[in-house]
Enzyme design. Structure first.
Site, PDB file in Angstrom:
ATOM      1  N   SER A 191      66.656  63.552  50.730  1.00 16.93           N
ATOM      2  CA  SER A 191      66.713  63.743  49.285  1.00 16.93           C
ATOM      3  C   SER A 191      65.777  62.758  48.609  1.00 16.93           C
ATOM      4  CB  SER A 191      68.148  63.497  48.796  1.00 16.93           C
ATOM      5  OG  SER A 191      68.174  63.393  47.387  1.00 16.93           O
ATOM      6  N   TYR A 233      75.748  58.891  47.251  1.00 18.61           N
ATOM      7  CA  TYR A 233      75.081  60.049  47.867  1.00 18.61           C
ATOM      8  C   TYR A 233      73.661  59.669  48.295  1.00 18.61           C
ATOM      9  CZ  TYR A 233      72.215  64.206  48.178  1.00 18.61           C
ATOM     10  OH  TYR A 233      71.293  65.143  48.598  1.00 18.61           O
ATOM     11  N   LYS A 272      71.923  59.129  52.190  1.00 17.51           N
ATOM     12  CA  LYS A 272      70.687  59.754  52.685  1.00 17.51           C
ATOM     13  C   LYS A 272      69.695  58.677  53.131  1.00 17.51           C
ATOM     14  CE  LYS A 272      71.309  64.276  52.009  1.00 17.51           C
ATOM     15  NZ  LYS A 272      71.294  65.235  53.127  1.00 17.51           N
TER      16      LYS A 272
END
Length: 360
Positions: A148, A173, A177
Site C-alpha cells: 500500500s 494498517y 504493510k
C-alpha cells in the site's frame, strides 16, 4: 505437451509456455475472493495462468467463484482457510505445483486499524510470516506482495517515487504493510534466490465492465467508492466526507484512484516481468495524478444521473491531506500503464452497484 522455459535465477520456478505464447503457471492467490483478488484472478485466467485461491471469506462471498467462472469459463480451485494456519497452507502447497504467490489477504480499513491494532498486526504481519514460512517449505520462492502507498506516510513531496522514504506511517494498517515489506526485504537479503515484489498503490475503484463483479464490503464500507455507490442506489442516506479543511484545492483529501482492472493487470505484469527474476522489486501502481473526494462525488453523480447527498465531517484519525505517486518506473520496467479514466471508474462502479444493489 507444454515446453519448459526454465529460469536459472530461481531453481524451483518453472514457466510453462503453451502454444500461442501464453504463459501457464499455477499461482497461489491469497485473499483471491476479495475485491482486488477476484478481479486479478479473472485477468490471470485470461492471461493463461491458473489461480489457486485461499481466502477465509471474512470480507468476501463464495458467490464470487461463480462470477469468475461465468466470465472466464473456468472455476478456480478454492480453499477456505486462514493464512495464519500453517498446516492449512502446507496442505494447499502439497496439492498443487505452485510456482508463485500473489499475496492480497489482509485487513484493510484505516479507521478500524486505529481501533483494533492487534487484529491488524496479527492478520497482516503474522499472517504474512506464516505464509512465507509455508512457501519456503514448499520451495516456492516468488512472491508478489500487494502492499500500500500508506507505507510512505504523509509525504513531504508529491508525486511519490519508489525512492521516497517509507516507515513514517500514520495508522496501524499502514504500519502493518510497512512491517511486512521490511520482513520480506530482510528475507531477500538473507536468501537472495527469492523474487520479492512489493506493489504500492492507493485507492482501487471501479468494477469489472460486465457489471457482474465489484467491491462488496461486508458491513459499513470504509472506502469512498462503495460508500458513494451505496448512497446512489439508496442503501445509505448520505456520504460522510471526512475532512474539508485540508490544504488542497477544495479542502477534501486528494488520492490516486486506480481502476481495479488496471490494478489487476499491474499484478500480472509484475509476475510476468520480475516474478521469475531473483531480486527485490518495488513499484508504485497508480494513474500518476490525484483526485479529491468531491471530484469523485461529482464524477459519480454524472455516472448515475443524479446528485449524491453528502455532509462534510471532521477528519478521521490516521488520514492525510494528499497522496499520489509517480508510476514511471512501472511503465518503464513492467510495460504497464493505467489506462482507465475517472469516468470509466465511476461508470463501472455504478453499473456493478445498480445491477447488484445488495452486492453478491
Amino acid at each position: 505437451m507444454p515446453e519448459y522455459a526454465h529460469d536459472a535465477g530461481i531453481p524451483d520456478l518453472e514457466i510453462f509456455t503453451l502454444k500461442g505464447g501464453k504463459v501457464f503457471m499455477a499461482v497461489l492467490v491469497t485473499g483471491g475472493m476479495g475485491y482486488i483478488g477476484s478481479h486479478t484472478c479473472v485477468q490471470m485466467i485470461k492471461a493463461g495462468m491458473e489461480p489457486i485461491i485461499v481466502d477465509n471469506l471474512c470480507n468476501s462471498k463464495i458467490e464470487v467463484l461463480n462470477r469468475i467462472e461465468a466470465l472466464t469459463g473456468q472455476q478456480p480451485a478454492f480453499y477456505q482457510g486462514d493464512i495464519r494456519d500453517e498446516d492449512f497452507l502446507d496442505s494447499v502447497f502439497n496439492k498443487h505445483d505452485i510456482q508463485a504467490v500473489i499475496h492480497f489477504a489482509g485487513l484493510k480499513a484505516v479507521g478500524e486499524s486505529v481501533i483494533k491494532p492487534l487484529e491488524y498486526y496479527d492478520n497482516n504481519v503474522n499472517g504474512s510470516l506464516v505464509l512465507v514460512h509455508s512457501m519456503r517449505k514448499a520451495g516456492v520462492k516468488s512472491i508478489v506482495f500487494s502492499s500500500s502507498a500508506t507505507v510512505y506516510g504523509d509525504p513531504k513531496v508529491v508525486p511519490i517515487t519508489e525512492e521516497s522514504p517509507t516507515g513514517a506511517t500514520t495508522n496501524p494498517y499502514g504500519r502493518s504493510k510497512y512491517m511486512v515489506e521490511e520482513c520480506l526485504s530482510d528475507l531477500f537479503q538473507a536468501e537472495q534466490d527469492w523474487s520479492v515484489t512489493l506493489l504500492r498503490y492507493f485507492n482501487p475503484v471501479g468494477a469489472h465492465p460486465s457489471g457482474t463483479m465489484g467491491e462488496d464490503p461486508q458491513g459499513i464500507p470504509n472506502n469512498l467508492m462503495p460508500f458513494i455507490a451505496q448512497v446512489a442506489v439508496g442503501r445509505r442516506e448520505k456520504l460522510s466526507v471526512f475532512g474539508s479543511d485540508y490544504s488542497t484545492p477544495d479542502g477534501t483529501g486528494v488520492r490516486d484512484y486506480i481502476h481495479v482492472m488496471d490494478l489487476a493487470d499491474g499484478h500480472i505484469a509484475a509476475l510476468k516481468s520480475v516474478g521469475e527474476k531473483a531480486g527485490l522489486h518495488v513499484y508504485n501502481l497508480g494513474t500518476g495524478k490525484g483526485s479529491s473526494v468531491l471530484e469523485m462525488v461529482e464524477a459519480f453523480s454524472t455516472a448515475c444521473g443524479h446528485p449524491i447527498p453528502y455532509e462534510l465531517c471532521p477528519r478521521r484519525p490516521g488520514d492525510i491531506a494528499e497522496c499520489w505517486a509517480s508510476t514511471e518506473k512501472a511503465q518503464r520496467e513492467l510495460g504497464w500503464k493505467a489506462t482507465r479514466s475517472i469516468a470509466e471508474m465511476t461508470a463501472d462502479t455504478w453499473n456493478w452497484q445498480s445491477s447488484n444493489p445488495d452486492g453478491y
